[in-house]
Design a protein around this motif. Structure first.
Motif, PDB file in Angstrom:
ATOM      1  N   LEU A  20     -81.013  43.277 -21.363  1.00 36.66           N
ATOM      2  CA  LEU A  20     -80.492  42.124 -20.625  1.00 36.66           C
ATOM      3  C   LEU A  20     -80.899  42.197 -19.154  1.00 36.66           C
ATOM      4  N   TYR A  21     -80.845  43.390 -18.600  1.00 37.27           N
ATOM      5  CA  TYR A  21     -81.258  43.575 -17.203  1.00 37.27           C
ATOM      6  C   TYR A  21     -82.751  43.294 -17.038  1.00 37.27           C
ATOM      7  N   ALA A  22     -83.551  43.781 -17.961  1.00 37.90           N
ATOM      8  CA  ALA A  22     -85.001  43.578 -17.880  1.00 37.90           C
ATOM      9  C   ALA A  22     -85.349  42.098 -17.802  1.00 37.90           C
ATOM     10  N   ALA A  23     -84.610  41.279 -18.529  1.00 39.70           N
ATOM     11  CA  ALA A  23     -84.880  39.839 -18.525  1.00 39.70           C
ATOM     12  C   ALA A  23     -84.607  39.209 -17.164  1.00 39.70           C
ATOM     13  N   THR A  24     -83.714  39.816 -16.389  1.00 41.82           N
ATOM     14  CA  THR A  24     -83.406  39.265 -15.064  1.00 41.82           C
ATOM     15  C   THR A  24     -84.479  39.600 -14.035  1.00 41.82           C
ATOM     16  N   LEU A  25     -85.370  40.497 -14.374  1.00 40.42           N
ATOM     17  CA  LEU A  25     -86.381  40.953 -13.411  1.00 40.42           C
ATOM     18  C   LEU A  25     -87.623  40.063 -13.363  1.00 40.42           C
ATOM     19  N   THR A  26     -87.685  39.068 -14.212  1.00 40.78           N
ATOM     20  CA  THR A  26     -88.833  38.164 -14.225  1.00 40.78           C
ATOM     21  C   THR A  26     -88.366  36.730 -14.051  1.00 40.78           C
ATOM     22  N   GLU A  27     -89.207  35.928 -13.436  1.00 41.92           N
ATOM     23  CA  GLU A  27     -88.923  34.491 -13.300  1.00 41.92           C
ATOM     24  C   GLU A  27     -89.614  33.695 -14.404  1.00 41.92           C
ATOM     25  N   ASP A  28     -90.531  34.347 -15.126  1.00 45.43           N
ATOM     26  CA  ASP A  28     -91.311  33.679 -16.160  1.00 45.43           C
ATOM     27  C   ASP A  28     -90.423  33.401 -17.382  1.00 45.43           C
ATOM     28  N   LEU A  29     -90.237  32.116 -17.686  1.00 48.61           N
ATOM     29  CA  LEU A  29     -89.332  31.744 -18.776  1.00 48.61           C
ATOM     30  C   LEU A  29     -89.804  32.245 -20.133  1.00 48.61           C
ATOM     31  N   ALA A  30     -91.104  32.255 -20.360  1.00 45.42           N
ATOM     32  CA  ALA A  30     -91.624  32.736 -21.647  1.00 45.42           C
ATOM     33  C   ALA A  30     -91.320  34.222 -21.825  1.00 45.42           C
ATOM     34  N   THR A  31     -91.457  34.995 -20.751  1.00 40.88           N
ATOM     35  CA  THR A  31     -91.147  36.428 -20.816  1.00 40.88           C
ATOM     36  C   THR A  31     -89.654  36.634 -21.024  1.00 40.88           C
TER      37      THR A  31
END
Length: 136
Positions: A20-31
């Motif tokens: 969940l934290y890893a997902a917050t580290l990118t702005e790319d919606l696909a990632t």
């Protein structure tokens, strides 16, 4: 970041909080969608994976958002955030009654519930309730 790379390449090595934290580290919606999908696969009873995936899909204009909000609510029907997000999805589709029902269960969300309810009332033509909701 290393954790984002791991989330994408081998999510099984991360616990749910790390994913969940890893997902917050990118702005790319696909990632973000890719990482949240891995949360839903690896942790199928974790509401945040489905809710967050739904939010990303909503932002992408993907109709699957409603499905993921429904899955989140099947895990926790009382989740304020999942009810709020399901309400936004219903509102976007023009289903005002369903949106109002979801928003009615969303007390406690950090999102702007007053504006959401105000929009529903405005679209229903109940201007007094709309004004009252926008004021909160």
């Amino acid at each position: 970041a290393e954790i984002t790379k791991l989330a994408i390449e081998d999510a099984s090595k991360l616990n749910v909080e790390e994913l969940l934290y890893a997902a917050t580290l990118t702005e790319d919606l696909a990632t973000k969608a890719d990482i949240y999908t891995k949360v839903t696969t690896n942790y199928p009873s974790e509401i945040r994976g489905f809710n967050n995936l739904g939010v990303v899909q909503y932002l992408q204009g993907n109709d699957q958002a409603a499905t993921n909000f429904a899955k989140a609510l099947s895990i926790d029907p009382k989740s304020a955030d999942a009810n709020y997000n399901a309400g936004l999805s219903a509102l976007q589709k023009g289903n005002l009654d369903k949106a109002e029902e979801y928003f009615g269960k969303a007390a406690g969300t950090k999102a702007n519930l007053g504006n959401a309810m105000g929009t529903v009332y405005l679209l229903k033509g109940d201007y007094a309730k709309a004004k009252s909701s926008f004021a909160t």
